[in-house]
Design a protein around this motif. Sequence first.
Motif, PDB file in Angstrom:
ATOM      1  N   GLU A   1       0.829  -1.210   0.000  1.00 34.74           N
ATOM      2  CA  GLU A   1       0.000   0.000   0.000  1.00 34.74           C
ATOM      3  C   GLU A   1       0.860   1.256   0.000  1.00 34.74           C
TER       4      GLU A   1
ATOM      5  N   LEU B   1       2.180   1.644  -3.526  1.00 34.85           N
ATOM      6  CA  LEU B   1       1.143   2.113  -4.442  1.00 34.85           C
ATOM      7  C   LEU B   1       0.805   3.581  -4.191  1.00 34.85           C
TER       8      LEU B   1
ATOM      9  N   GLU C   1       1.149   6.688  -6.975  1.00 34.26           N
ATOM     10  CA  GLU C   1      -0.051   7.395  -7.419  1.00 34.26           C
ATOM     11  C   GLU C   1      -0.342   8.557  -6.452  1.00 34.26           C
TER      12      GLU C   1
END
Length: 158
Positions: A145, A148, A152
């Motif tokens: 997480e 990611l 982004e």
Amino acid sequence: MKCPFCAHLDDKVVDSREARTGDLIRRRRECLKCSRRFTTYERIDEIPYMVVKKDGRREKFERQKVLSGLLHACEKRPISASKLEALVDETESFLTESPERERTTSEIGELLMNRLKSLDTVAYIRFASVYRDFKDVREFKEELEQLLTAREPGKKNK
């Protein structure tokens, strides 16, 4: 080598011989500025570079161990051998630049993970899973997480 007579930095080696004891190399040099000759002695650096493990043990740095770990992490990934070799070179330089001639495995591991993260995220996760010794799937998920989220920046955290 600096000339002991005129302090000029350029010279040429006229003769090289092993010293009588065999642990030194004797070199006759000639200064390219003043043409005077002088002798230097070179000794092999015998103090190994050490890695301090998590439990406090010290081990001799082994380049092949680092390369082996990277090869496992990068297996079936589009990372060239030359990039891995450069990463091992960088790691070795990091170690040799230490004034104490030793670094901790955590310092080395963080350096490798940071470089792998920019090269290939899958290889990074593989390496991190072994290096950080994830205890369960939750720790693995948290690392994914974070990765990611970093990739982004416009996306909100959940």
